[in-house]
Design a protein around this motif. Structure first.
Motif, PDB file in Angstrom:
ATOM      1  N   ALA A 491       0.823  -1.212   0.000  1.00  9.76           N
ATOM      2  CA  ALA A 491       0.000   0.000   0.000  1.00  9.76           C
ATOM      3  C   ALA A 491       0.854   1.258   0.000  1.00  9.76           C
ATOM      4  O   ALA A 491       0.515   2.250  -0.666  1.00  9.76           O
ATOM      5  N   ASP A 492       1.953   1.249   0.762  1.00 11.91           N
ATOM      6  CA  ASP A 492       2.841   2.412   0.780  1.00 11.91           C
ATOM      7  C   ASP A 492       3.324   2.745  -0.628  1.00 11.91           C
ATOM      8  O   ASP A 492       3.262   3.899  -1.071  1.00 11.91           O
ATOM      9  N   GLU A 493       3.789   1.737  -1.347  1.00 10.47           N
ATOM     10  CA  GLU A 493       4.311   1.958  -2.695  1.00 10.47           C
ATOM     11  C   GLU A 493       3.191   2.326  -3.665  1.00 10.47           C
ATOM     12  O   GLU A 493       3.356   3.220  -4.505  1.00 10.47           O
ATOM     13  N   ALA A 494       2.056   1.623  -3.562  1.00  9.20           N
ATOM     14  CA  ALA A 494       0.968   1.863  -4.504  1.00  9.20           C
ATOM     15  C   ALA A 494       0.359   3.248  -4.304  1.00  9.20           C
ATOM     16  O   ALA A 494       0.033   3.934  -5.287  1.00  9.20           O
ATOM     17  N   ALA A 495       0.198   3.683  -3.052  1.00  6.70           N
ATOM     18  CA  ALA A 495      -0.370   5.010  -2.804  1.00  6.70           C
ATOM     19  C   ALA A 495       0.549   6.098  -3.340  1.00  6.70           C
ATOM     20  O   ALA A 495       0.089   7.094  -3.923  1.00  6.70           O
ATOM     21  N   ALA A 496       1.865   5.915  -3.152  1.00  5.03           N
ATOM     22  CA  ALA A 496       2.818   6.886  -3.700  1.00  5.03           C
ATOM     23  C   ALA A 496       2.735   6.909  -5.224  1.00  5.03           C
ATOM     24  O   ALA A 496       2.833   7.975  -5.849  1.00  5.03           O
ATOM     25  N   ARG A 497       2.538   5.739  -5.825  1.00  6.18           N
ATOM     26  CA  ARG A 497       2.428   5.672  -7.287  1.00  6.18           C
ATOM     27  C   ARG A 497       1.162   6.361  -7.766  1.00  6.18           C
ATOM     28  O   ARG A 497       1.172   7.059  -8.787  1.00  6.18           O
ATOM     29  N   VAL A 498       0.053   6.194  -7.043  1.00  8.77           N
ATOM     30  CA  VAL A 498      -1.191   6.869  -7.418  1.00  8.77           C
ATOM     31  C   VAL A 498      -0.996   8.387  -7.405  1.00  8.77           C
ATOM     32  O   VAL A 498      -1.463   9.088  -8.309  1.00  8.77           O
ATOM     33  N   ARG A 499      -0.295   8.879  -6.405  1.00  2.28           N
ATOM     34  CA  ARG A 499      -0.075  10.332  -6.316  1.00  2.28           C
ATOM     35  C   ARG A 499       0.787  10.829  -7.483  1.00  2.28           C
ATOM     36  O   ARG A 499       0.521  11.901  -8.042  1.00  2.28           O
ATOM     37  N   ARG A 500       1.812  10.062  -7.848  1.00  2.00           N
ATOM     38  CA  ARG A 500       2.626  10.454  -9.011  1.00  2.00           C
ATOM     39  C   ARG A 500       1.802  10.379 -10.295  1.00  2.00           C
ATOM     40  O   ARG A 500       1.892  11.257 -11.159  1.00  2.00           O
ATOM     41  N   ASP A 501       1.014   9.313 -10.418  1.00  2.00           N
ATOM     42  CA  ASP A 501       0.167   9.169 -11.605  1.00  2.00           C
ATOM     43  C   ASP A 501      -0.824  10.328 -11.714  1.00  2.00           C
ATOM     44  O   ASP A 501      -1.121  10.809 -12.814  1.00  2.00           O
ATOM     45  N   HIS A 502      -1.329  10.761 -10.578  1.00  2.00           N
ATOM     46  CA  HIS A 502      -2.262  11.887 -10.587  1.00  2.00           C
ATOM     47  C   HIS A 502      -1.580  13.148 -11.096  1.00  2.00           C
ATOM     48  O   HIS A 502      -2.178  13.926 -11.851  1.00  2.00           O
ATOM     49  N   GLU A 503      -0.339  13.359 -10.715  1.00  2.00           N
ATOM     50  CA  GLU A 503       0.408  14.512 -11.216  1.00  2.00           C
ATOM     51  C   GLU A 503       0.551  14.423 -12.734  1.00  2.00           C
ATOM     52  O   GLU A 503       0.393  15.427 -13.443  1.00  2.00           O
ATOM     53  N   HIS A 504       0.872  13.223 -13.244  1.00  2.00           N
ATOM     54  CA  HIS A 504       0.953  13.048 -14.699  1.00  2.00           C
ATOM     55  C   HIS A 504      -0.387  13.351 -15.348  1.00  2.00           C
ATOM     56  O   HIS A 504      -0.459  14.032 -16.386  1.00  2.00           O
ATOM     57  N   PHE A 505      -1.467  12.824 -14.753  1.00  2.00           N
ATOM     58  CA  PHE A 505      -2.801  13.012 -15.318  1.00  2.00           C
ATOM     59  C   PHE A 505      -3.176  14.492 -15.357  1.00  2.00           C
ATOM     60  O   PHE A 505      -3.686  14.989 -16.370  1.00  2.00           O
ATOM     61  N   VAL A 506      -2.927  15.194 -14.264  1.00  5.70           N
ATOM     62  CA  VAL A 506      -3.282  16.621 -14.195  1.00  5.70           C
ATOM     63  C   VAL A 506      -2.524  17.410 -15.260  1.00  5.70           C
ATOM     64  O   VAL A 506      -3.097  18.264 -15.959  1.00  5.70           O
ATOM     65  N   ALA A 507      -1.235  17.118 -15.409  1.00  5.65           N
ATOM     66  CA  ALA A 507      -0.439  17.826 -16.413  1.00  5.65           C
ATOM     67  C   ALA A 507      -0.966  17.565 -17.818  1.00  5.65           C
ATOM     68  O   ALA A 507      -1.099  18.496 -18.634  1.00  5.65           O
ATOM     69  N   ASP A 508      -1.295  16.295 -18.098  1.00  6.34           N
ATOM     70  CA  ASP A 508      -1.828  15.956 -19.420  1.00  6.34           C
ATOM     71  C   ASP A 508      -3.220  16.545 -19.635  1.00  6.34           C
ATOM     72  O   ASP A 508      -3.558  16.999 -20.732  1.00  6.34           O
ATOM     73  N   HIS A 509      -4.020  16.526 -18.580  1.00  3.05           N
ATOM     74  CA  HIS A 509      -5.376  17.060 -18.684  1.00  3.05           C
ATOM     75  C   HIS A 509      -5.349  18.547 -19.030  1.00  3.05           C
ATOM     76  O   HIS A 509      -6.126  19.017 -19.880  1.00  3.05           O
ATOM     77  N   GLU A 510      -4.450  19.287 -18.403  1.00  6.44           N
ATOM     78  CA  GLU A 510      -4.339  20.725 -18.683  1.00  6.44           C
ATOM     79  C   GLU A 510      -3.897  20.981 -20.117  1.00  6.44           C
ATOM     80  O   GLU A 510      -4.213  22.017 -20.694  1.00  6.44           O
ATOM     81  N   LEU A 511      -3.184  20.029 -20.711  1.00 14.28           N
ATOM     82  CA  LEU A 511      -2.723  20.161 -22.088  1.00 14.28           C
ATOM     83  C   LEU A 511      -3.705  19.570 -23.101  1.00 14.28           C
ATOM     84  O   LEU A 511      -3.403  19.509 -24.299  1.00 14.28           O
ATOM     85  N   GLY A 512      -4.877  19.136 -22.624  1.00 14.70           N
ATOM     86  CA  GLY A 512      -5.907  18.638 -23.539  1.00 14.70           C
ATOM     87  C   GLY A 512      -5.707  17.221 -24.016  1.00 14.70           C
ATOM     88  O   GLY A 512      -6.219  16.839 -25.078  1.00 14.70           O
ATOM     89  N   ALA A 513      -4.997  16.389 -23.222  1.00 12.32           N
ATOM     90  CA  ALA A 513      -4.669  15.040 -23.678  1.00 12.32           C
ATOM     91  C   ALA A 513      -5.882  14.128 -23.788  1.00 12.32           C
ATOM     92  O   ALA A 513      -5.819  13.105 -24.482  1.00 12.32           O
ATOM     93  N   PHE A 514      -6.994  14.462 -23.122  1.00  7.08           N
ATOM     94  CA  PHE A 514      -8.123  13.545 -23.079  1.00  7.08           C
ATOM     95  C   PHE A 514      -9.317  14.048 -23.880  1.00  7.08           C
ATOM     96  O   PHE A 514     -10.470  13.749 -23.580  1.00  7.08           O
ATOM     97  N   ARG A 515      -8.990  14.814 -24.918  1.00 10.72           N
ATOM     98  CA  ARG A 515     -10.026  15.263 -25.850  1.00 10.72           C
ATOM     99  C   ARG A 515     -10.091  14.379 -27.095  1.00 10.72           C
ATOM    100  O   ARG A 515     -10.963  14.548 -27.942  1.00 10.72           O
ATOM    101  N   SER A 516      -9.140  13.481 -27.250  1.00 13.83           N
ATOM    102  CA  SER A 516      -9.118  12.593 -28.413  1.00 13.83           C
ATOM    103  C   SER A 516      -8.534  11.257 -27.999  1.00 13.83           C
ATOM    104  O   SER A 516      -7.895  11.137 -26.951  1.00 13.83           O
ATOM    105  N   VAL A 517      -8.771  10.255 -28.829  1.00 11.93           N
ATOM    106  CA  VAL A 517      -8.258   8.917 -28.541  1.00 11.93           C
ATOM    107  C   VAL A 517      -7.040   8.642 -29.411  1.00 11.93           C
ATOM    108  O   VAL A 517      -6.782   9.318 -30.412  1.00 11.93           O
ATOM    109  N   ASP A 518      -6.272   7.629 -29.017  1.00  7.37           N
ATOM    110  CA  ASP A 518      -5.123   7.212 -29.816  1.00  7.37           C
ATOM    111  C   ASP A 518      -5.622   6.515 -31.081  1.00  7.37           C
ATOM    112  O   ASP A 518      -6.595   5.757 -31.052  1.00  7.37           O
ATOM    113  N   VAL A 519      -4.948   6.768 -32.189  1.00  8.91           N
ATOM    114  CA  VAL A 519      -5.315   6.120 -33.447  1.00  8.91           C
ATOM    115  C   VAL A 519      -4.055   5.562 -34.108  1.00  8.91           C
ATOM    116  O   VAL A 519      -2.929   5.954 -33.801  1.00  8.91           O
TER     117      VAL A 519
END
Length: 522
Positions: A491-519
Motif C-alpha cells: 500500500a505504501d508503494e501503490a499510494a505513492a504511485r497513485v499520487r505520481r500518476d495523478h500529477e501526470h494526469f493533471v499535467a496531461d489534462h491541462e494540455l488537452g490530452a483527453f479530448r481525443s483517442v489514440d489512433v
C-alpha cells in the motif's frame, strides 16, 4: 433434466444447467431459449460467448475511417497474455515498473483506452469526469481501476479465488434495502465484481483506505497506515470467524445487531419517509412524474418502451414482485446525469413505478445503469470460473455477496447494451467520510474489513467456488503479522504511485490530452 422440468425451472436454474453444459451466449437468452438449447444437449447458442468486450463494455473493434485511421482500441488481449505469463511464473515487465515519461505515457494511454467511446463521441460527462479526477487524488484512484489492476496483472496466482468485489475503497460500503425492504449495511456496488485471488480486493482496499483517510480527514501517513492495518485485521478476524462458525449465510448488519457507528447511520436513514424523499428529491409539484433539474431529464415519451422493458426484466429475472410495487406500472422515465465516478458518462435511467396508493407518496424508483466491462477482466490469473454478460455478472455478484439483498436487483439488455437494475430507496446512504476522526476511521475500516470477509465467505455458498473457501484463505494468510506487513508495504508503494500518476494526469489534462483517442495511421 426432462422436458417437463425444463418448462418449470426458473431462469437461474436453467442458467446453472447451461453453465454446466458449456452453452455459450447463455446469459443473453430468455428462459425459452435456454430450455431449447438444453434440449439440444449442449449445442452452441446464439451469441456472444462470455460477453467480454473492450473497455467500458464496448466492442473494442478497430473501426476504420475514410482517411485510413483506426482507433488503437482495446489492449485487453495484450495484457491478458502478460497476465497469463506472469501467473505461470514467467518474468514480465509490469506497468508499475515504468518510471518518468514512460509511466506518464502509460497513464495517458490507459485512461484514453478506458474511455475511448466516451471521448470519441465528445461526451460532456466524460469531460466532467476528467475534471473531477484532476481535482482529487482519491477521486483519481476511484476513477482509474483499470490503471490499478494492470499494475498487478497475473499477481497472486497461487492464492484462493473468490468472487471479488473488484473496487474496494471506503465509499463502496453503505446502507441499502434488503429483500424485506429494511435497511442493511454491506457492500453496495458490484460493477467490477470478478472471480479473482482474494488478495486483489485487499490490495485495492488498503490503498483506498489510505488515500481516503488522507484526503477526507487529513490524516498523516502514520495514521493512514493504522487505518489500513485495521481494515486488513478486520478482514482476517471476519474470515477466521466464518471458518469456525459457518454462519455467513444468515448474517446481515441491521439496526438491531450493527456496531454503534453503523447503527447510527441506519437510524439516520430510517428517519427519511418515502413520501418526503420523493417530493423533495424526485417528483414534480403534482407528484405525477419526475421534476426537471440538473440531474434529471424526463423522457416521458419513452414510457411505453420502458413499460415493455420492465415487463421483460421482471420475466427474465424471475423477480418476486412485492405488493408495494403495485402492478409494476411505469409512471415516468428520466435520464440520470452526473452520477458516479468511474461510471460517470455511462447511460443511466430512473424509472418511476407507481405505488398502490397511486398518489405519488409510495412510488418506487428503479435505476437502469449501463453495465461496463470489469476492470479485472483479462488481468486476473486464469481460473475455471466463467463470467457471463456484464449485466448478468453484476446481478450474480449481488446475489452472491448479499444475504437477502434488494429483490429488484437484476439485469436486462436494451439499446444494444447490457444494463443492471436496482432499487433506489430513501434509506440508501453511506458514511460521511469527511466527518470521521482518526479513531473513527480505524473503527470504520475494521467494520468494512469484516464486511468484505463476509462477501468472500459467500463465494462458496452462493457463488461458483466449489470448495470450502474460509479455511483455504486462512491457510494462505499464514502468519497474520507477516501478511499484514506485506499488504501495508504494498500500500505504501501503490499510494505513492497513485499520487505520481495523478500529477501526470493533471499535467496531461491541462494540455488537452483527453479530448481525443489514440489512433493508428495506415
Amino acid at each position: 433434466m426432462t422436458s417437463n422440468s425444463l418448462s418449470t425451472a426458473t431462469r437461474d436454474e436453467l442458467m446453472d444447467r447451461a453453465r454446466a453444459a458449456g452453452i455459450r451466449g447463455r446469459s443473453s437468452m430468455s428462459k425459452t431459449q435456454l430450455a431449447a438449447n438444453l434440449r439440444e444437449s449442449g449445442a452452441a447458442g446464439p451469441g456472444e460467448g462470455s460477453g467480454e468486450g473492450g473497455a467500458e463494455g464496448e466492442d473494442g473493434g478497430r473501426r476504420g475511417t475514410r482517411d485510413g485511421r483506426v482507433p488503437v482500441g482495446s489492449r485487453v488481449e495484450s495484457f491478458r497474455q502478460l497476465a497469463e505469463a506472469r501467473a505461470r511464473g514467467e518474468m514480465v515487465l509490469l506497468p508499475r515498473m515504468l518510471r518518468g515519461n514512460d509511466r506518464r505515457m502509460h497513464v495517458r494511454e490507459t485512461v484514453r483506452e478506458d474511455h475511448e467511446t466516451r471521448i470519441a463521441t465528445s461526451d460532456v460527462e466524460a469531460r466532467e469526469k476528467f475534471d473531477k479526477l484532476a481535482g482529487s487524488v482519491f477521486h483519481f484512484f476511484r476513477g482509474t481501476n483499470l490503471l490499478f489492476y494492470r499494475d498487478i496483472l497475473g499477481e497472486d496466482a497461487r492464492m484462493p479465488t473468490v468472487l471479488a468485489l473488484g473496487d474496494v475503497h471506503p465509499g463502496k460500503f453503505g446502507v441499502m434495502p434488503s429483500s424485506d425492504n429494511v435497511p442493511v449495511f454491506g457492500v453496495n456496488d458490484f460493477d467490477d465484481a470478478f472471480y479473482a485471488p482474494f488478495t486483489w480486493d485487499l490490495k485495492r482496499g488498503v490503498v483506498g483506505f489510505m488515500l481516503g483517510a488522507a484526503e477526507k480527514s487529513g490524516l498523516k501517513p502514520k495514521k493512514q497506515r493504522a487505518v489500513a492495518e485495521r481494515f486488513v485485521r478486520g478482514y482476517i478476524e471476519g474470515i477466521a470467524a466464518y471458518a469456525t462458525d459457518g454462519n455467513e449465510q444468515d448474517e446481515q448488519l441491521r439496526l438491531d445487531n450493527a456496531p454503534p457507528m453503523i447503527a447510527e447511520l441506519i437510524g439516520d436513514v430510517l428517519e427519511r419517509g418515502r413520501a418526503e424523499w420523493l417530493a423533495e428529491t424526485l417528483l414534480d409539484e403534482q407528484g405525477s412524474g419526475f421534476r426537471t433539474d440538473g440531474e434529471l431529464v424526463p423522457v416521458s415519451s419513452r414510457r411505453p418502451e420502458f413499460q415493455d422493458l420492465v415487463d421483460r426484466y421482471v420475466r427474465e429475472n424471475d423477480v418476486a414482485v412485492p405488493a408495494r410495487a403495485g402492478g409494476m406500472r411505469v409512471k415516468d422515465v428520466a435520464e440520470r446525469k452526473g452520477a458516479g465516478t468511474a461510471s460517470l458518462g455511462l447511460s443511466r435511467y430512473f424509472v418511476l413505478i407507481e405505488g398502490p396508493r397511486a398518489d405519488g407518496t409510495d412510488d418506487l424508483l428503479l435505476e437502469f445503469k449501463r453495465a461496463r466491462r470489469s476492470a479485472l477482466a483479462g488481468l486476473v490469473p486464469p481460473s475455471g470460473f466463467e463470467v457471463d454478460r456484464q449485466g448478468d455478472r453484476i446481478r450474480h455478484a449481488q446475489r452472491v455477496h448479499l444475504v437477502n439483498g434488494d429483490v429488484f436487483y437484476g439485469s436486462v439488455d436494451f439499446d444494444g447494451h447490457s444494463f443492471m437494475v436496482r432499487e433506489r430507496a430513501p434509506f440508501r446512504d453511506d458514511m460521511s467520510l469527511g466527518s470521521l476522526s482518526a479513531g473513527e476511521w480505524k473503527e470504520y475500516a475494521g467494520i468494512c474489513g469484516g464486511v468484505l470477509a463476509h462477501t468472500h465467505a459467500m463465494s462458496d455458498e452462493n457463488g461458483l467456488i466449489d470448495y470450502d473457501i474460509e479455511p483455504a484463505i486462512m491457510d494462505a494468510i499464514g502468519g497474520h503479522d507477516l501478511f499484514v506487513d506485506d499488504l501495508l508495504r504494498f500500500a505504501d508503494e501503490a499510494a505513492a504511485r497513485v499520487r505520481r500518476d495523478h500529477e501526470h494526469f493533471v499535467a496531461d489534462h491541462e494540455l488537452g490530452a483527453f479530448r481525443s483517442v489514440d489512433v493508428v495511421y495506415r
